[in-house]
Structure formats: structure tokens, C-alpha cells
Design a protein around this motif. Structure first.
Motif, PDB file in Angstrom:
ATOM      1  N   ALA A  41       0.835  -1.207   0.000  1.00 19.19           N
ATOM      2  CA  ALA A  41       0.000   0.000   0.000  1.00 19.19           C
ATOM      3  C   ALA A  41       0.867   1.253   0.000  1.00 19.19           C
ATOM      4  N   GLY A  81      -5.805   6.805  -2.955  1.00 18.92           N
ATOM      5  CA  GLY A  81      -7.023   6.405  -2.252  1.00 18.92           C
ATOM      6  C   GLY A  81      -7.120   4.902  -2.094  1.00 18.92           C
ATOM      7  N   SER A  82      -6.714   4.183  -3.106  1.00 14.59           N
ATOM      8  CA  SER A  82      -6.696   2.719  -3.029  1.00 14.59           C
ATOM      9  C   SER A  82      -5.716   2.248  -1.963  1.00 14.59           C
ATOM     10  N   SER A  84      -4.863   3.952   0.668  1.00 18.56           N
ATOM     11  CA  SER A  84      -5.478   4.294   1.953  1.00 18.56           C
ATOM     12  C   SER A  84      -6.498   3.236   2.357  1.00 18.56           C
ATOM     13  N   SER A  85      -7.299   2.794   1.411  1.00 17.33           N
ATOM     14  CA  SER A  85      -8.283   1.746   1.697  1.00 17.33           C
ATOM     15  C   SER A  85      -7.607   0.450   2.122  1.00 17.33           C
ATOM     16  N   ALA A  86      -6.530   0.089   1.443  1.00 12.86           N
ATOM     17  CA  ALA A  86      -5.806  -1.137   1.789  1.00 12.86           C
ATOM     18  C   ALA A  86      -5.221  -1.043   3.193  1.00 12.86           C
ATOM     19  N   ALA A  88      -6.357   0.880   5.658  1.00 11.11           N
ATOM     20  CA  ALA A  88      -7.459   0.886   6.617  1.00 11.11           C
ATOM     21  C   ALA A  88      -8.034  -0.513   6.800  1.00 11.11           C
ATOM     22  N   ASP A  89      -7.995  -1.310   5.757  1.00 10.68           N
ATOM     23  CA  ASP A  89      -8.549  -2.665   5.795  1.00 10.68           C
ATOM     24  C   ASP A  89      -7.587  -3.669   6.429  1.00 10.68           C
ATOM     25  N   LEU A 104      -1.170   5.505   7.540  1.00  6.89           N
ATOM     26  CA  LEU A 104      -2.431   6.174   7.187  1.00  6.89           C
ATOM     27  C   LEU A 104      -2.271   7.691   7.194  1.00  6.89           C
ATOM     28  N   THR A 111      -2.636  12.422  -0.151  1.00  8.75           N
ATOM     29  CA  THR A 111      -3.916  12.764  -0.779  1.00  8.75           C
ATOM     30  C   THR A 111      -4.121  14.275  -0.778  1.00  8.75           C
TER      31      THR A 111
END
Length: 154
Positions: A41, A81-82, A84-86, A88-89, A104, A111
Motif C-alpha cells: 500500500a 485512495g486505493s 489508503s483503503s488497503a 485501513a482494511d 495512514l 492525498t
């Protein structure tokens, strides 16, 4: 009475096996995969920042058009953004939670910097190319610092 495995029972049994087999990839294996997930990420976010820096440089040297620069920056923002999602997940072990939080934060800064670069490219910002480049560089440095810490911990 004989027990016969019907297609429905076979499917249910298969689903149970897959579900139980998935437990092998739960928290104990998450320890090893967490570093891979976090690093991947961060690499993705770093790539987005590098694209942003390249776009700003091309705009400054008048080597691209505003629509192309804008579209490229939108893609870079999506890439970050992708990432960040990874992040967060991801479910890293307790000792990596602080690293994930730092990752993060660094990605959020990326961003923000990319959004500022996009605004600048579209003449919607009072900032200068130097300001935009500095923000992108700072975000990239923060991402690199977290990545270096992850690599040192492995």
C-alpha cells in the motif's frame, strides 16, 4: 438407513471446509502478511506521489496540457485512495498498529498534497509550483520513512 451425499449437502460441506480452511489465514498468518500489505500500500501511495511530482514538473516546463495533467492527477489521487483503503482494511498485529497509523497519516498527507497539486494545475490555488512540489515531497518523504521502518523491522 444409508446416508447419501446430495449435491446440496456436498456444497454445504465444501463451503464449511473453505470457511474452516480460511481460518488458517486468520490472525496468526496475518502477522506475516501484514508487512506485505502495508508495504504494498505504501509503494502504491509513493507511486501516486511520484506521478504528482512528475506532472507538476511537466506543467512548469509547459510540456503538458491542463486536461492531461488534471486527468493524470485524478488517477494518482485514485491510486493513493486505493492505498489508503488497503491500509485501513489491513489487520496488522498489535506491535504494527502504530506503524499502520503512521502509514495512514502519511497517505492522507499524500492525498492532500495531490489534491492541492490538482487545484494548482487548474489555476484554483494561490499556491506556487514550489509550494505544491514541497508538499508532495514532504508527503513522499513521510511515506518513505514508514516504509523504511517496516523494512528495518522485518
Amino acid at each position: 438407513m444409508t446416508s447419501r451425499l446430495t449435491p446440496g449437502r456436498a456444497a454445504a460441506a465444501g463451503a464449511c471446509l473453505l470457511l474452516l480452511g480460511g481460518c488458517a489465514y486468520g490472525p496468526s498468518s496475518a502477522d506475516g502478511s501484514a508487512q506485505i500489505t502495508l508495504t504494498a500500500a505504501l509503494d502504491e501511495a509513493s507511486s501516486g506521489v511520484e506521478v504528482g511530482l512528475l506532472v507538476v514538473d511537466l506543467v512548469v516546463r509547459d510540456r503538458t496540457t491542463t486536461p492531461v495533467a488534471d486527468g493524470t492527477l485524478r488517477d494518482a489521487i485514485a491510486e493513493v485512495g486505493s492505498a489508503s483503503s488497503a491500509l485501513a482494511d489491513a489487520l496488522p498485529p498489535l506491535e504494527r498498529q502504530d506503524t499502520r497509523a503512521r502509514a495512514l497519516d502519511a497517505v492522507a498527507s499524500a492525498t492532500t498534497a495531490l489534491a492541492a497539486a490538482r487545484a494548482w494545475v487548474n489555476d484554483l490555488s494561490a499556491g506556487s509550483a514550489h509550494d505544491v512540489t514541497a508538499a508532495l515531497t514532504e508527503a513522499g518523504d513521510a511515506i518513505d520513512a514508514v516504509t523504511a521502518d517496516l523494512e528495518a523491522a522485518s
